[in-house]
Enzyme design. Structure first.
Site, PDB file in Angstrom:
ATOM      1  N   ALA A 159      -2.160  31.578  28.666  1.00 30.61           N
ATOM      2  CA  ALA A 159      -2.827  31.297  29.936  1.00 30.61           C
ATOM      3  C   ALA A 159      -3.321  29.850  29.979  1.00 30.61           C
ATOM      4  CB  ALA A 159      -3.990  32.259  30.143  1.00 30.61           C
ATOM      5  N   TYR A 160      -3.883  29.398  28.875  1.00 28.90           N
ATOM      6  CA  TYR A 160      -4.402  28.026  28.812  1.00 28.90           C
ATOM      7  C   TYR A 160      -3.267  27.019  28.967  1.00 28.90           C
ATOM      8  CZ  TYR A 160      -7.069  24.029  27.049  1.00 28.90           C
ATOM      9  OH  TYR A 160      -7.683  22.804  26.910  1.00 28.90           O
ATOM     10  N   CYS A 161      -2.177  27.217  28.219  1.00 23.53           N
ATOM     11  CA  CYS A 161      -1.043  26.300  28.325  1.00 23.53           C
ATOM     12  C   CYS A 161      -0.486  26.289  29.752  1.00 23.53           C
ATOM     13  CB  CYS A 161       0.049  26.692  27.337  1.00 23.53           C
ATOM     14  SG  CYS A 161      -0.339  26.370  25.605  1.00 23.53           S
ATOM     15  N   SER A 210      -1.973  26.945  32.518  1.00 20.66           N
ATOM     16  CA  SER A 210      -2.889  26.286  33.447  1.00 20.66           C
ATOM     17  C   SER A 210      -2.844  24.768  33.285  1.00 20.66           C
ATOM     18  CB  SER A 210      -4.312  26.801  33.246  1.00 20.66           C
ATOM     19  OG  SER A 210      -4.842  26.390  31.992  1.00 20.66           O
TER      20      SER A 210
END
Length: 235
Positions: A156-158, A160
């Protein structure tokens, strides 16, 4: 950047209650800015405001959830009412969830993308009418090295942060004729509360202040011809 005729130049920094956002707000004050500081945690914002006051600067505290359009609009309106036209926006609000992809829930994914990508979009959209009207403004988005390369347990972080890079480049192309420059910074591992919480036992290579130096340079001194640039700051 050209100072506002009625007072110091004005910036908004999101995610300013800690880490890179707080360090950036403090460095902008050193450069003569008045700053609207925003985050979801009022206590952290007040602590940063006190440090700014001790340094002889001025900051407006605005507890804000950057995923809520109404709160973002109020942040910009109140900052401009209290301090003056916003010349610089620093989108430093961030969220991270570290887990295997199969254990990442819909809510986890939406939460991270909501803060990191949608929040950047909403804040950018909110400051643009004034910047376009004045034909002047800069926006610096906090991406990450995870927006350049993949990383396990950080889907999810990547996603985003790759989105932030794409948004930066799209906005730069659209806004170049209006005199608005847009940049992104991709830090590596930074010694922040959120990084240590996400990756216990990790040994970050950078201090928040070193990344803030890059952000401030892009927001104040980088040539306009660099608009759309994504600057790596791996530490």
């Amino acid at each position: 950047m050209t100072p506002h005729s009625a007072g110091p130049p004005v910036a908004i920094v999101t995610g300013a209650s800690q880490g890179i956002g707080a360090a950036t707000a403090l460095k902008l004050v050193e450069r003569g800015f008045a700053v609207g500081i925003a985050a979801r945690r009022p206590v952290g914002l007040v602590a940063v405001q006190n440090r700014i006051r001790q340094a002889g600067g001025h900051a407006f505290v605005a507890p804000t959830d950057v995923t809520e359009p109404g709160q973002v609009a109020e942040l910009v309106q109140e900052t401009e009412r209290r301090l003056g036209p916003v010349e610089l926006l620093v989108n430093a609000a961030g969220a991270v969830h570290r887990a295997p992809l199969t254990s990442t829930s819909d809510a986890d994914f939406d939460s991270v993308v909501g803060v990191n990508l949608k929040g950047t979009f909403l804040c950018t959209r909110a400051v643009l009418p004034g910047m376009i009207e004045r034909r002047q403004g800069r926006i610096v988005n906090l991406a990450a090295m995870a927006g350049r390369i993949g990383a396990p347990r950080l889907a999810a972080y990547c996603a985003s942060k790759w989105g932030v890079v794409g948004l930066t480049k799209a906005c730069a192309e659209e806004l170049r004729p209006a005199g608005v420059s847009v940049f992104a910074v991709c830090p590596g591992s930074v010694d922040t509360e959120s990084y240590r919480a996400a990756i216990p036992g990790a040994k970050p290579r950078s201090a928040p202040e070193s990344v803030a130096d890059v952000i401030v340079w892009l927001g104040t001194e980088a040539p306009a011809a660099m608009t759309g640039s994504v600057v790596d700051a791996p530490g």
